[in-house]
Design an enzyme around this catalytic site. Sequence first.
Site, PDB file in Angstrom:
ATOM      1  N   ARG A 156      29.640   4.669  -5.232  1.00 48.21           N
ATOM      2  CA  ARG A 156      29.774   4.182  -4.032  1.00 48.21           C
ATOM      3  C   ARG A 156      28.874   4.741  -3.089  1.00 48.21           C
ATOM      4  NH1 ARG A 156      35.253   3.337  -5.607  1.00 48.21           N
ATOM      5  NH2 ARG A 156      35.996   0.977  -5.365  1.00 48.21           N
ATOM      6  N   VAL A 169      45.347   0.967 -21.654  1.00 43.99           N
ATOM      7  CA  VAL A 169      46.826   1.310 -21.842  1.00 43.99           C
ATOM      8  C   VAL A 169      47.052   2.502 -22.522  1.00 43.99           C
ATOM      9  CG1 VAL A 169      48.901   0.292 -23.248  1.00 43.99           C
ATOM     10  CG2 VAL A 169      47.266  -1.181 -22.325  1.00 43.99           C
ATOM     11  N   LYS A 218      50.184  -3.233 -18.164  1.00 41.35           N
ATOM     12  CA  LYS A 218      50.015  -2.759 -19.589  1.00 41.35           C
ATOM     13  C   LYS A 218      50.746  -3.701 -20.540  1.00 41.35           C
ATOM     14  CE  LYS A 218      48.643   1.816 -17.737  1.00 41.35           C
ATOM     15  NZ  LYS A 218      49.309   3.160 -17.553  1.00 41.35           N
TER      16      LYS A 218
END
Length: 436
Positions: free
Chosen positions: A50, A135, A208
């Site tokens: 950014r 996850v 998840k």
Amino acid sequence: MTDNPDRTIGVAVLGMGNVGAEVVRILDESAGDLQSRVGAPVELRGVAVRDLAKPRKVAQELLTDDPAALVARDDVDIVVELMGGIDPARGLIRNALENGKSVVTANKALLAEYTGELATAAATRKVDLYFEAAVAGAIPVVRPLMQSLAGDTVERVAGIVNGTTNFILSAMDETGADYDDTLAEAGRLGYAEADPTADVEGYDAAAKAAILASIAFHTRVTAADVHREGISSVTSADLVAAKKFDCTVKLLSICERVHGTDGRQSISARVYPALIPLSHPLATVNGAFNAVVVEAENAGRLMFYGQGAGGSPTASAVLGDMVMAARNKVHGGRGPLESTYASLPIAPIDDVPTRYYISMKVADKPGVLAQVAGEFTKRSVSIAAVRQEGAGDDARLILVTHRAPDRAQSECVAALEDMDSVIKVSSVLRLEGTDD
């Protein structure tokens, strides 16, 4: 782009936070090892950030604030998305896949909503979409479910998949401190974000759970399909009471195959704080660690444990996916496709059999227990254990029920709240990890 063993594999990294910085570092420091594992050189083509002015440990010429242009480059074969959030990550990943580039991502929020869209794009162009890091960080659970257990029938996946909430509940259990104080301490130590809502209210764990349920049961499950409750209502008194039942409290993500009395199957995906017996393997998972327990028809119970977050652990999972995708680019072939053949319905939480722990402040007079028990009897909910504590203004009843449909359990709680002899229902938690 034609696959052959002589070309260099170009990698674009989108995002250079803690995980992105570690991925870039490992790509540089382990270039020789990665080349040997892949069968061709792996080179970083660019990193999208950014703020170009922010000092970073990477050559300035590799930095860009135009991720779309980086993804579109002809010399990029694999896009590693570590930006997070839905947009612009969704469009960037889709564009990469549609243009024949494989994608590695750790973006659980995006995958919990748009796996189908992205998997279809990957299948159409015969490229890879890998997401092990989405996850439980470094813990390998996605690939075992997709590949190692591909020939088995998974019955249940239950785990602690959010380190922030596990740290808070573990600290409350160990110190006796209340929720607000422990959350503040987690923030000071860097375990909780400035806005901890996604963690403490269960959104992160629900995303998840949706991913795990989709893989385990060959059915598309989104975050909206997951019943979600957070930990903000858990008190230090709940943890003290749990110990008296030889239990502790954990925020659990549970994905379960539900077998109806008519023989039909459905899926339950849910996230909530629950009591679990101290003898259960998840009970000893403390601090910011994660663990997932998989129960399969033939393999039995398998447990995966380790660091579920952090720059280096998550980067390890990302690099593992990247190596797999790069090998496929070099040698031909591709990873496993999305599997949705089962298309099982999602069971509403009301229909799922659960157990309840209920703590209530009651009037100290004869017959109260009988009145309370009567409400459970009306709804065919059996009481497994009762504990009476205190006297006078401090009289309390703690009940633990046997398994019954969640609707019946919640109706019992609603009835208790309307009883004159029940001054206050202080706490309601579920009980998991038992057979009865």
